[in-house]
Design a protein around this motif. Structure first.
Motif, PDB file in Angstrom:
ATOM      1  N   ARG A  90       1.150  -1.085  -0.184  1.00 53.62           N
ATOM      2  CA  ARG A  90       0.035   0.062  -0.488  1.00 53.62           C
ATOM      3  C   ARG A  90       1.014   1.193  -0.050  1.00 53.62           C
ATOM      4  O   ARG A  90       2.282   1.217   0.529  1.00 53.62           O
ATOM      5  N   TRP A  91       0.503   2.520  -0.364  1.00 56.63           N
ATOM      6  CA  TRP A  91       1.405   3.662  -0.636  1.00 56.63           C
ATOM      7  C   TRP A  91       0.602   4.312   0.872  1.00 56.63           C
ATOM      8  O   TRP A  91      -0.142   5.151   0.862  1.00 56.63           O
ATOM      9  N   GLN A  92       1.927   5.360   0.848  1.00 57.78           N
ATOM     10  CA  GLN A  92       1.834   5.653   2.754  1.00 57.78           C
ATOM     11  C   GLN A  92       1.676   7.752   2.075  1.00 57.78           C
ATOM     12  O   GLN A  92       3.081   8.241   1.627  1.00 57.78           O
ATOM     13  N   PRO A  93       0.418   8.263   2.176  1.00 52.75           N
ATOM     14  CA  PRO A  93       1.216   9.304   1.556  1.00 52.75           C
ATOM     15  C   PRO A  93       1.556   9.855   2.646  1.00 52.75           C
ATOM     16  O   PRO A  93       1.296  10.459   4.221  1.00 52.75           O
ATOM     17  N   PHE A  94       2.853  11.207   2.575  1.00 55.64           N
ATOM     18  CA  PHE A  94       3.663  12.176   3.098  1.00 55.64           C
ATOM     19  C   PHE A  94       3.870  13.497   2.456  1.00 55.64           C
ATOM     20  O   PHE A  94       4.433  13.678   2.071  1.00 55.64           O
ATOM     21  N   PRO A  95       2.956  14.458   3.413  1.00 56.65           N
ATOM     22  CA  PRO A  95       2.986  15.898   2.188  1.00 56.65           C
ATOM     23  C   PRO A  95       4.824  16.346   2.918  1.00 56.65           C
ATOM     24  O   PRO A  95       4.721  16.337   4.238  1.00 56.65           O
ATOM     25  N   VAL A  96       4.462  17.171   2.159  1.00 60.28           N
ATOM     26  CA  VAL A  96       6.399  17.608   2.498  1.00 60.28           C
ATOM     27  C   VAL A  96       5.896  19.291   1.791  1.00 60.28           C
ATOM     28  O   VAL A  96       4.607  19.903   0.642  1.00 60.28           O
ATOM     29  N   GLU A  97       6.217  20.148   2.279  1.00 56.80           N
ATOM     30  CA  GLU A  97       5.923  21.900   2.501  1.00 56.80           C
ATOM     31  C   GLU A  97       6.742  22.504   2.216  1.00 56.80           C
ATOM     32  O   GLU A  97       8.329  22.407   2.664  1.00 56.80           O
ATOM     33  N   TYR A  98       6.883  23.333   1.337  1.00 56.28           N
ATOM     34  CA  TYR A  98       8.581  24.039   0.864  1.00 56.28           C
ATOM     35  C   TYR A  98       8.299  25.308   1.134  1.00 56.28           C
ATOM     36  O   TYR A  98       7.516  26.266   1.524  1.00 56.28           O
TER      37      TYR A  98
END
Ligand code: SF4
Length: 210
Positions: A90-98
């Protein structure tokens, strides 16, 4: 649950957590000036959003992902959402903010990132334990755990922004050290406005006027 017409910009949480007056100036009074620093930040975000998607082994990367939460009343966009392949495929979402600058003492960037994660959780029906903030000035990626305390702070900040916008009134300036880093310092004039208020309070007191 909020109506779709009552959603507020997710970025307002970052402004609110930094300073309620800044949030009101931007989201109620529509005050915005572009300084060299904000332009740099905007260009950095645009560059990120220009991309579309890419795949690197066990990580898929989506850029400029639309976000929404009816529970928190938020709408916005994530700079980047990485999807990490887990052992069970399964694919685990991981948000990245710049962010253009460097890590701040205040929680405002973390609150914004946590709000993105909470939007994704609602949209995708998954749990997201962590994300990251990339700071351009230090070229450093700061991992952020979405623990209970940060989630509560994020929910509270969303409620405060809704109440502030509903009130339609801009808080008076209170000078703080962070004012020196504020992009709206020239419009807000916190030191001058605070002095004017002190003089007015003094005159009211000595003349007995209400
Ligand atoms: S200058 Fe200070 S008081 Fe004014 S909006 Fe910015 S942080 Fe808030």
């Amino acid at each position: 649950m909020y109506d779709i017409d009552d959603l507020i910009q997710l970025s307002a949480l970052q402004h609110m957590a930094f300073c309620p007056r800044q949030c009101a100036l931007i989201h109620i009074e529509q005050t915005w000036t572009e300084s060299g620093l904000t332009a740099e930040g905007r260009i950095m975000h645009e560059r990120v959003h220009d991309e579309d998607r890419e795949s690197r082994g066990n990580v898929k990367i989506e850029y400029g992902v639309p976000l929404r939460s009816l529970r928190l009343g938020l709408v916005g966009k994530a700079d980047v959402v990485e999807f990490h392949r887990k052992a069970d495929d399964r694919w685990q979402p991981f948000p990245v903010e710049y962010k253009r600058g460097r890590p701040k003492a205040e929680h405002c960037d973390k609150v914004q990132l946590c709000a993105q994660a909470m939007c994704l959780e609602e949209m995708l029906g998954v749990s997201i334990p962590a994300g990251a903030i990339f700071y351009g000035q230090t070229r450093h990626r700061l991992d952020v755990a979405f623990d209970e305390a940060l989630r509560k702070e994020t929910e509270d900040t969303a409620k405060q922004v809704q109440a502030l916008i509903e009130s339609g009134s801009t808080p008076k300036p209170v000078y703080m050290k962070r004012c020196e880093r504020c992009s709206l310092n020239a419009e807000c004039l916190p030191k001058t406005m605070q002095k004017k208020r002190s003089v007015k309070t003094y005159l009211t007191r000595v003349t007995g006027e209400s």
